[in-house]
Design a protein around this motif. Sequence first.
Motif, PDB file in Angstrom:
ATOM      1  N   ASP A  30      -8.724   6.208   7.337  1.00 36.64           N
ATOM      2  CA  ASP A  30      -7.292   6.439   7.349  1.00 36.64           C
ATOM      3  C   ASP A  30      -6.797   6.880   5.983  1.00 36.64           C
ATOM      4  O   ASP A  30      -5.894   7.695   5.871  1.00 36.64           O
ATOM      5  N   THR A  31      -7.394   6.317   4.935  1.00 37.12           N
ATOM      6  CA  THR A  31      -6.956   6.601   3.567  1.00 37.12           C
ATOM      7  C   THR A  31      -8.154   6.616   2.624  1.00 37.12           C
ATOM      8  O   THR A  31      -9.058   5.790   2.747  1.00 37.12           O
ATOM      9  N   ILE A  32      -8.168   7.578   1.725  1.00 38.01           N
ATOM     10  CA  ILE A  32      -9.105   7.544   0.606  1.00 38.01           C
ATOM     11  C   ILE A  32      -8.296   7.515  -0.688  1.00 38.01           C
ATOM     12  O   ILE A  32      -7.143   7.950  -0.721  1.00 38.01           O
ATOM     13  N   ARG A  33      -8.907   6.981  -1.727  1.00 39.33           N
ATOM     14  CA  ARG A  33      -8.216   6.876  -3.012  1.00 39.33           C
ATOM     15  C   ARG A  33      -8.797   7.892  -4.004  1.00 39.33           C
ATOM     16  O   ARG A  33     -10.020   8.057  -4.092  1.00 39.33           O
ATOM     17  N   PHE A  34      -7.904   8.527  -4.744  1.00 37.43           N
ATOM     18  CA  PHE A  34      -8.263   9.586  -5.675  1.00 37.43           C
ATOM     19  C   PHE A  34      -7.674   9.282  -7.045  1.00 37.43           C
ATOM     20  O   PHE A  34      -6.461   9.222  -7.210  1.00 37.43           O
ATOM     21  N   TRP A  35      -8.553   9.048  -8.025  1.00 35.33           N
ATOM     22  CA  TRP A  35      -8.107   8.850  -9.397  1.00 35.33           C
ATOM     23  C   TRP A  35      -8.036  10.203 -10.097  1.00 35.33           C
ATOM     24  O   TRP A  35      -8.969  11.005 -10.028  1.00 35.33           O
ATOM     25  N   THR A  36      -6.939  10.446 -10.806  1.00 32.33           N
ATOM     26  CA  THR A  36      -6.791  11.697 -11.541  1.00 32.33           C
ATOM     27  C   THR A  36      -6.251  11.440 -12.932  1.00 32.33           C
ATOM     28  O   THR A  36      -5.372  10.598 -13.123  1.00 32.33           O
ATOM     29  N   THR A  37      -6.772  12.164 -13.905  1.00 31.22           N
ATOM     30  CA  THR A  37      -6.268  12.070 -15.270  1.00 31.22           C
ATOM     31  C   THR A  37      -5.129  13.059 -15.517  1.00 31.22           C
ATOM     32  O   THR A  37      -4.545  13.061 -16.598  1.00 31.22           O
ATOM     33  N   GLU A  38      -4.815  13.871 -14.523  1.00 32.65           N
ATOM     34  CA  GLU A  38      -3.672  14.789 -14.632  1.00 32.65           C
ATOM     35  C   GLU A  38      -2.417  14.014 -14.236  1.00 32.65           C
ATOM     36  O   GLU A  38      -1.937  14.099 -13.104  1.00 32.65           O
ATOM     37  N   GLU A  39      -1.880  13.236 -15.186  1.00 32.54           N
ATOM     38  CA  GLU A  39      -0.850  12.260 -14.848  1.00 32.54           C
ATOM     39  C   GLU A  39       0.572  12.684 -15.214  1.00 32.54           C
ATOM     40  O   GLU A  39       1.520  11.933 -14.998  1.00 32.54           O
ATOM     41  N   GLN A  40       0.752  13.904 -15.775  1.00 29.33           N
ATOM     42  CA  GLN A  40       2.102  14.370 -16.030  1.00 29.33           C
ATOM     43  C   GLN A  40       2.835  14.528 -14.701  1.00 29.33           C
ATOM     44  O   GLN A  40       2.254  14.930 -13.695  1.00 29.33           O
ATOM     45  N   GLU A  63      -4.500   8.746  -1.345  1.00 27.31           N
ATOM     46  CA  GLU A  63      -3.647   8.045  -2.291  1.00 27.31           C
ATOM     47  C   GLU A  63      -3.967   8.569  -3.692  1.00 27.31           C
ATOM     48  O   GLU A  63      -5.067   8.353  -4.209  1.00 27.31           O
ATOM     49  N   VAL A  64      -3.029   9.284  -4.279  1.00 23.61           N
ATOM     50  CA  VAL A  64      -3.215   9.884  -5.600  1.00 23.61           C
ATOM     51  C   VAL A  64      -2.828   8.861  -6.660  1.00 23.61           C
ATOM     52  O   VAL A  64      -1.676   8.436  -6.738  1.00 23.61           O
ATOM     53  N   ILE A  65      -3.796   8.465  -7.484  1.00 18.25           N
ATOM     54  CA  ILE A  65      -3.604   7.389  -8.453  1.00 18.25           C
ATOM     55  C   ILE A  65      -3.814   7.928  -9.863  1.00 18.25           C
ATOM     56  O   ILE A  65      -4.932   8.292 -10.233  1.00 18.25           O
ATOM     57  N   PRO A  66      -2.754   7.993 -10.688  1.00 19.20           N
ATOM     58  CA  PRO A  66      -2.919   8.483 -12.057  1.00 19.20           C
ATOM     59  C   PRO A  66      -3.613   7.452 -12.941  1.00 19.20           C
ATOM     60  O   PRO A  66      -3.324   6.258 -12.872  1.00 19.20           O
ATOM     61  N   VAL A  67      -4.530   7.932 -13.768  1.00 18.03           N
ATOM     62  CA  VAL A  67      -5.254   7.077 -14.713  1.00 18.03           C
ATOM     63  C   VAL A  67      -5.262   7.784 -16.069  1.00 18.03           C
ATOM     64  O   VAL A  67      -5.667   8.947 -16.162  1.00 18.03           O
ATOM     65  N   VAL A  88     -12.883   9.206  -4.917  1.00 10.70           N
ATOM     66  CA  VAL A  88     -13.107  10.411  -5.726  1.00 10.70           C
ATOM     67  C   VAL A  88     -12.423  10.214  -7.080  1.00 10.70           C
ATOM     68  O   VAL A  88     -11.318   9.671  -7.146  1.00 10.70           O
ATOM     69  N   ILE A  89     -13.088  10.660  -8.149  1.00 14.12           N
ATOM     70  CA  ILE A  89     -12.515  10.601  -9.494  1.00 14.12           C
ATOM     71  C   ILE A  89     -12.570  11.995 -10.105  1.00 14.12           C
ATOM     72  O   ILE A  89     -13.629  12.638 -10.133  1.00 14.12           O
ATOM     73  N   TYR A  90     -11.434  12.465 -10.615  1.00 16.14           N
ATOM     74  CA  TYR A  90     -11.382  13.686 -11.411  1.00 16.14           C
ATOM     75  C   TYR A  90     -11.633  13.271 -12.857  1.00 16.14           C
ATOM     76  O   TYR A  90     -10.859  12.510 -13.435  1.00 16.14           O
ATOM     77  N   HIS A  91     -12.733  13.751 -13.444  1.00 18.06           N
ATOM     78  CA  HIS A  91     -13.143  13.199 -14.736  1.00 18.06           C
ATOM     79  C   HIS A  91     -13.699  14.284 -15.650  1.00 18.06           C
ATOM     80  O   HIS A  91     -14.157  15.343 -15.195  1.00 18.06           O
ATOM     81  N   PHE A 318     -15.121  16.677 -10.023  1.00 21.90           N
ATOM     82  CA  PHE A 318     -14.824  15.707  -8.981  1.00 21.90           C
ATOM     83  C   PHE A 318     -16.073  14.860  -8.780  1.00 21.90           C
ATOM     84  O   PHE A 318     -17.118  15.373  -8.370  1.00 21.90           O
ATOM     85  N   GLY A 319     -15.981  13.570  -9.094  1.00 18.80           N
ATOM     86  CA  GLY A 319     -17.084  12.659  -8.844  1.00 18.80           C
ATOM     87  C   GLY A 319     -16.850  11.876  -7.563  1.00 18.80           C
ATOM     88  O   GLY A 319     -15.790  11.279  -7.378  1.00 18.80           O
ATOM     89  N   ILE A 320     -17.803  11.905  -6.646  1.00 21.25           N
ATOM     90  CA  ILE A 320     -17.759  11.084  -5.430  1.00 21.25           C
ATOM     91  C   ILE A 320     -18.479   9.786  -5.760  1.00 21.25           C
ATOM     92  O   ILE A 320     -19.626   9.797  -6.216  1.00 21.25           O
ATOM     93  N   THR A 321     -17.817   8.667  -5.570  1.00 15.67           N
ATOM     94  CA  THR A 321     -18.358   7.409  -6.073  1.00 15.67           C
ATOM     95  C   THR A 321     -19.285   6.725  -5.074  1.00 15.67           C
ATOM     96  O   THR A 321     -19.299   7.039  -3.885  1.00 15.67           O
ATOM     97  N   SER A 322     -20.010   5.737  -5.601  1.00  8.35           N
ATOM     98  CA  SER A 322     -20.956   4.982  -4.779  1.00  8.35           C
ATOM     99  C   SER A 322     -20.247   4.016  -3.835  1.00  8.35           C
ATOM    100  O   SER A 322     -20.884   3.470  -2.923  1.00  8.35           O
ATOM    101  N   ASP A 323     -18.954   3.776  -4.017  1.00  8.61           N
ATOM    102  CA  ASP A 323     -18.181   2.927  -3.103  1.00  8.61           C
ATOM    103  C   ASP A 323     -17.371   3.742  -2.103  1.00  8.61           C
ATOM    104  O   ASP A 323     -16.596   3.178  -1.325  1.00  8.61           O
ATOM    105  N   ALA A 324     -17.518   5.053  -2.112  1.00 12.68           N
ATOM    106  CA  ALA A 324     -16.651   5.930  -1.323  1.00 12.68           C
ATOM    107  C   ALA A 324     -16.939   5.855   0.158  1.00 12.68           C
ATOM    108  O   ALA A 324     -18.046   5.526   0.594  1.00 12.68           O
ATOM    109  N   ASP A 325     -15.926   6.185   0.959  1.00 11.90           N
ATOM    110  CA  ASP A 325     -16.159   6.614   2.330  1.00 11.90           C
ATOM    111  C   ASP A 325     -16.682   8.041   2.180  1.00 11.90           C
ATOM    112  O   ASP A 325     -15.920   8.989   2.000  1.00 11.90           O
ATOM    113  N   THR A 326     -17.986   8.186   2.197  1.00  5.27           N
ATOM    114  CA  THR A 326     -18.620   9.393   1.692  1.00  5.27           C
ATOM    115  C   THR A 326     -18.199  10.654   2.431  1.00  5.27           C
ATOM    116  O   THR A 326     -17.892  11.676   1.816  1.00  5.27           O
ATOM    117  N   ASP A 327     -18.171  10.607   3.746  1.00  2.00           N
ATOM    118  CA  ASP A 327     -17.837  11.814   4.513  1.00  2.00           C
ATOM    119  C   ASP A 327     -16.417  12.288   4.220  1.00  2.00           C
ATOM    120  O   ASP A 327     -16.187  13.475   4.006  1.00  2.00           O
TER     121      ASP A 327
END
Length: 453
Positions: A30-40, A63-67, A88-91, A318-327
Amino acid sequence: MTIHAKTTTGRLLLGASFAVAMSAMGVSADTIRFWTTEEQPERLAKQQEMADAFKAATGTEVEVIPVTETDLGTRATAAFAAGDLPDVIYHPLQYALPWTEAGILDTVAATEVVNGLGDNTFASGALTMAATDDGYAAVPVDGWTQMVVYRKDKFDEAGLEAPTSYANVLAAIEKLHNPPEMYGFVAATKVDENFMSQVLEHVFLANGVSPVDENGFKALDEAATTEVLDFYKAIAKASPPGELYWKQSRELYFAGQAAMIIWSPFILDELAGLRDSAPPTINDDPTTRDLAAATGIVTTFSGPSNPSGAAWGDVRYFGITSDADTDAAMEFVKFSMDDGYTSTLSIAPEGKFPVRRGNAEDPAKFSKAWAELPVGVDRKAPLGELYEQSMIDEIVGGLDVAQRWGVSEGQLSLASKIINSQAINRVVRQYIDDEIDAAAAVAAMNDELSKVN
């Protein structure tokens, strides 16, 4: 509901078949979480628009999460320990291989996305930087290459070749250096500025010199390093006196008093009079495009010991993490790099060169779309309107050969510590100021760098 259980079945079922496959397996995210450093704020808004488009296409919410970038490493390590990484992490590049070794990134998933999109559609340098033994640590998203910015009009008038090599730069200084009306170069000389570190790494790379190999610190070769030192002294002697960094480089070039500088592509919109806080002062019109029209750029240049040269590049992934809902994570990354890729680049086009040039149908699709994206702050215009196509091609092409110390050797962490120590800056400045000779400078750098760990 956020699902973090990893699902590996059907990873290769990308595109339209994805939803059917997921439904057949009775699995949905239903939801995936996405960390992004583009926080402006304006950049977050664009990323939210992309998330909304992805939900409309797949039914999965993002869910777009600024970091904050300086917090990214510690936050990822803590989340990994808690089994609560985002999907997913934008790094930045610096995390790609260390996070792979730590188990934070799912390299199988990233590799399948790259191969599914077509590895031949990506800039080879961006892929090489994230290469692992079996594929790729993460999916390249965007990047930029440092540039030698030069007065093409003055070069053409003097019959000079573009500054693609140490020799060409020195030849241009010989003809164009006429202070204070025109300095041949504005070299970085302020030792406590990261700008000097970045410029020096580019100049060392151009001559094939690195302080690391696969085993860690590697003593600098005296002959090749002396060539670097002599070149840097020459461009420093053709610069104004004082402690110089990005500020003076831009100011003097914008005033028409510098033949060459080294800068990032974030200068491109300012150069064309699109930012009131940093206007060209070459004439009385702060919105003039005359200087942009008179400018050329080089991303790859070479020294005598490295004729193929090098470009200094900064790449994001874009890094796909080891805890992700991979598909679901794979599908989001694929969407962001294909149907939504132009939107991805539009977040900040002047600093987000397309590392994926196109697709099977149109190998230049995304490069062409990027060139038409508006850049600027107080005024907007596409880069393709401001600069000739040959210059656009040079800007994008640098990412094919982009390098950084320590990446190919698996020593990016040590190389970063060496750069951050600013030991190279200090010794080079001593050499520029004629306080020590070349042999003493190389010995001093090797002594100091060998102690970095």
